[in-house]
Scaffold this motif. Structure first.
Motif, short mmCIF file in Angstrom:
data_model
loop_
_atom_site.label_atom_id
_atom_site.label_comp_id
_atom_site.label_asym_id
_atom_site.label_seq_id
_atom_site.Cartn_x
_atom_site.Cartn_y
_atom_site.Cartn_z
N UNK A 109 35.36 28.47 6.52
CA UNK A 109 34.64 29.70 6.31
C UNK A 109 33.08 28.94 6.24
N UNK A 110 32.13 29.92 6.15
CA UNK A 110 30.65 29.43 6.04
C UNK A 110 30.64 29.36 4.56
N UNK A 111 29.96 28.00 4.24
CA UNK A 111 29.70 27.91 2.94
C UNK A 111 30.77 26.84 2.42
N UNK A 112 31.61 26.41 3.28
CA UNK A 112 32.80 25.48 2.86
C UNK A 112 32.19 24.09 2.84
N UNK A 113 32.72 23.28 1.81
CA UNK A 113 31.96 21.74 1.81
C UNK A 113 33.18 20.83 1.62
N UNK A 114 33.19 19.81 2.19
CA UNK A 114 34.17 18.64 2.07
C UNK A 114 33.38 17.57 2.04
N UNK A 115 34.04 16.46 1.13
CA UNK A 115 33.53 15.31 1.09
C UNK A 115 34.52 14.17 1.87
N UNK A 116 34.20 13.56 2.96
CA UNK A 116 34.83 12.50 3.68
C UNK A 116 34.11 11.16 3.77
N UNK A 117 35.04 10.22 3.97
CA UNK A 117 34.62 8.81 4.09
C UNK A 117 33.79 8.59 5.17
N UNK A 118 32.66 7.87 5.19
CA UNK A 118 31.77 7.51 6.22
C UNK A 118 32.43 6.50 7.00
N UNK A 119 33.14 6.93 7.99
CA UNK A 119 34.07 6.31 9.08
C UNK A 119 33.67 6.79 10.64
N UNK A 120 33.59 5.93 11.64
CA UNK A 120 33.48 6.43 12.77
C UNK A 120 34.07 7.59 13.25
N UNK A 121 35.50 7.65 13.02
CA UNK A 121 36.04 9.16 13.35
C UNK A 121 35.55 10.48 12.94
N UNK A 122 34.89 10.45 11.63
CA UNK A 122 34.34 11.71 11.04
C UNK A 122 33.00 11.74 11.60
N UNK A 123 32.36 10.71 11.78
CA UNK A 123 30.96 10.68 12.38
C UNK A 123 31.03 11.39 13.62
N UNK A 124 32.01 11.08 14.55
CA UNK A 124 32.20 11.56 15.92
C UNK A 124 32.65 13.23 15.87
N UNK A 125 33.31 13.30 14.91
CA UNK A 125 33.67 14.96 14.81
C UNK A 125 32.80 15.77 14.17
N UNK A 126 31.70 15.06 13.38
CA UNK A 126 30.64 15.82 12.84
C UNK A 126 29.57 15.94 13.87
N UNK A 127 29.43 14.92 14.80
CA UNK A 127 28.56 15.02 15.96
C UNK A 127 28.80 15.94 16.78
N UNK A 128 30.08 16.15 16.87
CA UNK A 128 30.69 17.26 18.12
C UNK A 128 30.48 18.71 17.65
N UNK A 129 30.24 19.06 16.27
CA UNK A 129 30.06 20.37 15.71
C UNK A 129 28.74 20.24 14.90
N UNK A 130 27.75 19.30 15.24
CA UNK A 130 26.62 19.34 14.51
C UNK A 130 25.75 20.78 14.50
N UNK A 131 26.04 21.75 15.40
CA UNK A 131 25.04 22.80 15.47
C UNK A 131 25.81 23.76 14.51
N UNK A 132 26.91 23.29 13.94
CA UNK A 132 27.61 24.43 13.03
C UNK A 132 27.74 23.87 11.38
#
Length: 60
Positions: free
Chosen positions: A30-53
């Motif tokens: 939901x809006x406002x949720x925060x997660x902490x993930x390792x800085x790995x290429x898989x997560x960078x790609x997922x974040x780039x996919x939903x960068x507008x959200x």
């Protein structure tokens, strides 16, 4: 290793199914949720996919 703090800032409603699935696999529900993930290429790609959200901060 650095980590990424990812926060959902916009709703997934009305979005593409792939974007909704990507948010779920990041652990965001939901809006406002925060997660902490390792800085790995898989997560960078997922974040780039939903960068507008989400916002991303690099945390040490």
């Amino acid at each position: 290793m650095a980590t990424l703090k990812v926060t959902q800032i916009r709703s997934e409603i009305g979005g593409k199914p792939k974007h909704r699935e990507t948010l779920r696999s990041l652990g965001l529900k939901r809006i406002g949720d925060t997660v902490v993930k390792e800085d790995r290429p898989e997560f960078r790609g997922m974040v780039r996919h939903v960068a507008h959200l989400v916002t991303v901060e690099e945390v040490d």
